[in-house]
Design an enzyme around this catalytic site. Structure first.
Site, mmCIF file in Angstrom:
data_model
loop_
_atom_site.group_PDB
_atom_site.id
_atom_site.type_symbol
_atom_site.label_atom_id
_atom_site.label_comp_id
_atom_site.label_asym_id
_atom_site.label_seq_id
_atom_site.Cartn_x
_atom_site.Cartn_y
_atom_site.Cartn_z
ATOM 1 C CG ASN A 83 -1.708 1.228 1.423
ATOM 2 O OD1 ASN A 83 -1.800 2.043 0.487
ATOM 3 N ND2 ASN A 83 -2.306 1.406 2.585
ATOM 4 C CD1 TRP A 84 3.923 1.151 -2.401
ATOM 5 C CD2 TRP A 84 3.784 1.869 -4.517
ATOM 6 N NE1 TRP A 84 4.728 0.346 -3.180
ATOM 7 C CE2 TRP A 84 4.664 0.765 -4.473
ATOM 8 C CE3 TRP A 84 3.541 2.489 -5.751
ATOM 9 C CZ2 TRP A 84 5.296 0.271 -5.609
ATOM 10 C CZ3 TRP A 84 4.159 1.996 -6.890
ATOM 11 C CH2 TRP A 84 5.032 0.896 -6.817
ATOM 12 C CE LYS A 85 -0.184 3.383 4.669
ATOM 13 N NZ LYS A 85 -0.113 3.526 6.108
ATOM 14 N N GLY B 215 2.822 -1.094 4.312
ATOM 15 C CA GLY B 215 2.861 0.319 3.967
ATOM 16 C C GLY B 215 4.293 0.778 3.777
ATOM 17 N N GLY B 216 4.864 1.401 4.820
ATOM 18 C CA GLY B 216 6.197 2.001 4.740
ATOM 19 C C GLY B 216 7.252 1.110 4.099
ATOM 20 C CB SER C 152 5.060 -1.695 12.028
ATOM 21 O OG SER C 152 4.694 -0.341 12.263
ATOM 22 C CD GLU D 92 -3.662 -2.296 7.330
ATOM 23 O OE1 GLU D 92 -2.527 -2.515 6.905
ATOM 24 O OE2 GLU D 92 -4.316 -1.302 7.023
ATOM 25 C CG HIS E 224 -5.887 2.066 5.113
ATOM 26 N ND1 HIS E 224 -5.456 3.041 5.982
ATOM 27 C CD2 HIS E 224 -4.870 1.173 4.995
ATOM 28 C CE1 HIS E 224 -4.215 2.741 6.369
ATOM 29 N NE2 HIS E 224 -3.846 1.613 5.783
ATOM 30 C CD GLU F 274 -2.965 5.683 6.592
ATOM 31 O OE1 GLU F 274 -2.929 5.693 5.349
ATOM 32 O OE2 GLU F 274 -2.062 5.190 7.286
ATOM 33 N N GLY G 53 2.410 2.415 10.784
ATOM 34 C CA GLY G 53 3.387 3.485 10.615
ATOM 35 C C GLY G 53 4.097 3.874 11.906
HETATM 36 P P1 PGA Z 1 2.729 0.414 7.686
HETATM 37 O O1 PGA Z 1 1.288 0.618 7.021
HETATM 38 O O2 PGA Z 1 3.284 -0.882 7.135
HETATM 39 O O3 PGA Z 1 3.519 1.613 7.280
HETATM 40 O O4 PGA Z 1 2.511 0.330 9.164
HETATM 41 C C1 PGA Z 1 0.405 -0.447 6.817
HETATM 42 C C2 PGA Z 1 -0.890 0.064 6.225
HETATM 43 O O5 PGA Z 1 -1.325 1.161 6.605
HETATM 44 O O6 PGA Z 1 -1.521 -0.602 5.371
#
Ligand code: PGA
Length: 249
Positions: free
Chosen positions: A9-11, A234-235, A213, A167, A95, A97, A173
């Site tokens: 997930n590149w956001k 994500g990251g 994470s 999640e 998600h 967010e 993050g």
């Molecule tokens: P993260 O994000 O790996 O940076 O914690 C995961 C996500 O939000 O899907």
């Protein structure tokens, strides 16, 4: 059981040029993997060029969001048929967010999940508790509600096309991963809830992936757990080497 599924997930990151470079490397190194599914979710601006690169590679494309209406006067929105048109196979739904920053509730999550399925897109429905909810002992209640309301009226025939992504909001993050035991405990609970709604056999076939994470050094321990079928990253998915290590865990 489902194949392990590793999703990036590149956001709101990566230019079109960066996305294309990444996708080309991915297609070169990981085309037609037999033993796992790899998915990347670039930002909207990069979906089309990345789709062209991934065509016939066996690596799947996901969008990060969409609107449940098919089309019309919804300035700034993108519909499921538009995503299908450019070759998206999956879409993230709900998600944290989106829930926290953009006010998406289980009701909208449900509309999106149903619309995605009707359009032939596979929804990756994200659920998870906040730190406050965990600390006040409400994790399982919150998840049960997110599942019940988010998957309301989804037919048992469709549930196999749904991926659940657990999640925990406090792990996204932040560098704080749930321990493998914490994650497995929740994944087992999610599978039981799915079983209660859709039947035990369907629950066994539903992919439940973990996000929060995920890194090259914790992926193997997570994937060892019987109810963890993959990861939403994500990251660590923004750096090619680190995402490649996660794919190869
Ligand atoms: P993260 O994000 O790996 O940076 O914690 C995961 C996500 O939000 O899907």
């Amino acid at each position: 059981m489902t194949k392990p599924l590793i999703a990036a997930n590149w956001k709101m990151n990566m230019t079109t040029g960066e996305s294309v470079t990444f996708a080309k490397r991915l297609a070169e190194e990981f085309a037609r993997l037999e033993d796992r599914d790899v998915i990347i979710a670039p930002p909207f601006t990069a979906l089309y060029p990345v789709a062209e690169i991934l065509r016939n590679s066996g690596i799947h494309l996901a969008a990060q969001n969409f609107h449940w209406e098919k089309g019309g006067a919804y300035t700034g929105e993108i519909s499921a048929p538009m995503l299908c048109d450019i070759g998206c196979r999956y879409v993230l739904v709900g998600h944290s967010e989106r829930r926290i920053l953009f006010g998406e509730r289980n009701e909208e999550v449900n509309k999106k999940a149903a619309t995605a399925l009707a359009a032939g897109l596979k929804p990756i429905v994200c659920i998870g508790e906040t730190l406050g909810e965990r600390e006040s002992g409400r994790t399982f209640d919150i998840l049960a509600r997110q599942i019940k309301e988010g998957l309301n009226n989804i037919s048992p025939d469709d549930i196999e096309s749904v991926t659940l992504a657990y999640e925990p909001v406090w792990a996204i993050g932040t560098g704080k991963t749930a321990t493998t035991e914490q994650a497995e405990e929740v994944h087992r609970f999610i599978r039981e809830e799915i079983g209660g709604i859709f039947g035990k056999a369907k629950a066994g076939e539903t992919a439940i992936i973990y996000g929060g994470s995920v890194k090259p050094d914790n992926i193997a321990g997570l994937m060892d757990q019987p109810d963890i079928n993959g990861a939403l990253v994500g990251g660590a998915s923004l750096d090619f080497e680190s995402f490649a290590k996660i794919i190869k865990y």
